[in-house]
Enzyme design. Structure first.
Site, PDB file in Angstrom:
ATOM      1  N   TRP A  87     -18.249 -29.790 -52.299  1.00 21.60           N
ATOM      2  CA  TRP A  87     -19.170 -30.448 -51.358  1.00 21.60           C
ATOM      3  C   TRP A  87     -20.490 -30.801 -52.049  1.00 21.60           C
ATOM      4  CZ3 TRP A  87     -21.109 -27.617 -46.260  1.00 21.60           C
ATOM      5  CH2 TRP A  87     -21.995 -28.462 -45.561  1.00 21.60           C
ATOM      6  N   GLY A 123     -18.535 -22.822 -53.624  1.00 24.35           N
ATOM      7  CA  GLY A 123     -19.188 -23.875 -54.381  1.00 24.35           C
ATOM      8  C   GLY A 123     -20.023 -23.333 -55.531  1.00 24.35           C
ATOM      9  N   ALA A 124     -20.176 -24.157 -56.556  1.00 20.35           N
ATOM     10  CA  ALA A 124     -21.063 -23.845 -57.679  1.00 20.35           C
ATOM     11  C   ALA A 124     -21.520 -25.169 -58.267  1.00 20.35           C
ATOM     12  CB  ALA A 124     -20.348 -23.012 -58.736  1.00 20.35           C
ATOM     13  N   ARG A 125     -22.810 -25.244 -58.574  1.00 22.77           N
ATOM     14  CA  ARG A 125     -23.360 -26.506 -59.060  1.00 22.77           C
ATOM     15  C   ARG A 125     -23.567 -26.534 -60.564  1.00 22.77           C
ATOM     16  NH1 ARG A 125     -27.911 -28.227 -54.620  1.00 22.77           N
ATOM     17  NH2 ARG A 125     -27.778 -30.180 -55.816  1.00 22.77           N
ATOM     18  N   TYR A 163     -17.778 -36.550 -49.211  1.00 25.11           N
ATOM     19  CA  TYR A 163     -18.747 -35.828 -50.041  1.00 25.11           C
ATOM     20  C   TYR A 163     -19.339 -36.767 -51.103  1.00 25.11           C
ATOM     21  CZ  TYR A 163     -16.658 -31.491 -48.206  1.00 25.11           C
ATOM     22  OH  TYR A 163     -16.184 -30.474 -47.408  1.00 25.11           O
ATOM     23  N   TYR A 175     -14.574 -22.163 -45.322  1.00 28.47           N
ATOM     24  CA  TYR A 175     -15.647 -22.773 -46.097  1.00 28.47           C
ATOM     25  C   TYR A 175     -16.983 -22.103 -45.799  1.00 28.47           C
ATOM     26  CZ  TYR A 175     -17.040 -25.860 -42.099  1.00 28.47           C
ATOM     27  OH  TYR A 175     -17.471 -26.378 -40.887  1.00 28.47           O
ATOM     28  N   ASP A 182     -11.216 -27.941 -53.604  1.00 30.02           N
ATOM     29  CA  ASP A 182     -11.294 -28.577 -52.291  1.00 30.02           C
ATOM     30  C   ASP A 182     -12.455 -29.568 -52.286  1.00 30.02           C
ATOM     31  OD1 ASP A 182     -10.541 -28.446 -49.230  1.00 30.02           O
ATOM     32  OD2 ASP A 182     -12.728 -28.412 -49.335  1.00 30.02           O
TER      33      ASP A 182
END
Length: 322
Positions: free
Chosen positions: A21, A287-289, A61, A209, A56
């Protein structure tokens, strides 16, 4: 990493999957602010190195950008290819505002766009992103179209996201539902009473999520950081990140931090492990950026919280509700 069978499918997914996302970046209704694509690719690569076997994402997005970044990461990476899950049913306009459209022609166009952006021949799990208004018959049209796409070999398995029990029943009357994707975390437990028990009883896989509440429960979020979120980050005005809820949530973070210290784990890992301990949950989308963030949370699937640890968290809810 431990794997679990996803609903009625032949997919055995790791209990933690990579959520794409935030890597869609800014420029749309629910963007997370600016994002460097190279950081995103490094985060995906590190997650896969740590054993994650599914990603996912969704067409909406970053208005298609997340799917493109996922494709680039897989092209530039090595090792086994992960399962790819994506979603349909949200269309955007020139301003980045999204609306629900689930008619057959729209979904058929969407799946072709997603296949091209992802550079794949088939999508492993295709999901309706959001249900239509409760009484709208377009739910049946949309779900019938996904069932047709499965028969045609465009997608391998089909699921839904953010559906109620009533909406799940309507879909099941047409074709089996492989999975549900609901929001679930220590901050948002709405699915515990009815939805998770229903899915468990019906054999519907559940991939939750925001188990870290969209970054709130990572341990890195402070009062100052929430105040300094960029204007194009959707969390800037979200109730979880503003008062009066923020004070309560910061207290929860501190309790998780204390528990994490005893296990030599991060706040985020404890939050994810808590979501995974519910027997109705198959896996959690994390999530991880960047690679460092991935390093800090993707091992959460290996953390088993004892009943004692879970019971330490439970009184928090009674205290804050009083």
């Amino acid at each position: 990493m431990q794997t679990r069978k996803l609903g009625n499918s032949d997919l055995y997914i790791t209990v933690v999957g990579y959520g794409a996302w935030a890597i869609g970046g800014s420029g749309w209704q629910f963007g997370w602010g600016s994002q460097d694509d190279n950081d995103s690719i490094a985060a995906i690569h590190r997650s896969l190195q740590l054993g994650v076997n599914w990603i996912d994402t969704a067409a909406v997005y970053g208005l298609g950008h997340s799917e493109e970044v996922v494709a680039r990461a897989l092209k530039e990476g090595s090792g086994p290819k992960p399962y790819i899950f994506t979603k349909c049913g949200l269309h955007w306009d020139a301003t980045g505002q999204a609306k629900k459209i689930l008619n057959a022609s729209s979904i058929r166009a969407e799946v072709e766009y997603s296949l091209r952006r992802l550079s794949v021949d088939v999508i492993d799990l295709y999901q309706i992103h959001w249900p239509p208004d409760p009484d709208s018959p377009v739910l049946e049209e949309g779900w019938s179209t996904l069932a047709d796409l499965k028969r045609e070999g465009k997608v391998r398995w089909i699921g839904v996201s953010n559906f109620s029990v009533q909406q799940l029943r309507r879909a099941q009357a047409i074709a089996p539902v492989t999975s549900l994707q609901p929001r679930y975390s220590l901050v948002h437990r709405e699915v515990e009473d009815e939805i998770l028990p229903y899915c468990l009883n019906e054999g519907i896989g559940v991939i939750v999520y925001s188990p870290m509440a969209s970054g709130l429960l990572t341990g890195a979020m402070t009062r100052q950081r929430t105040a300094n979120l960029p204007e194009d980050d959707w969390r800037k005005t979200n109730p979880d990140f503003t008062e009066p809820d923020l004070t309560r949530n910061l207290l929860l973070i501190e309790r998780l931090r204390q528990l994490g210290r005893r296990h030599n784990r991060s706040v985020g890992e404890v939050a994810i492990a808590w979501a995974l301990q519910h027997r109705g949950v198959t896996g959690a989308i994390v999530g991880a950026r960047n690679a460092s963030q991935a390093e800090g949370v993707m091992r959460a699937g290996d953390l088993r919280l004892s009943n004692e640890a879970v019971n330490e968290i439970a009184p928090f809810f009674a205290e804050t509700a009083a």
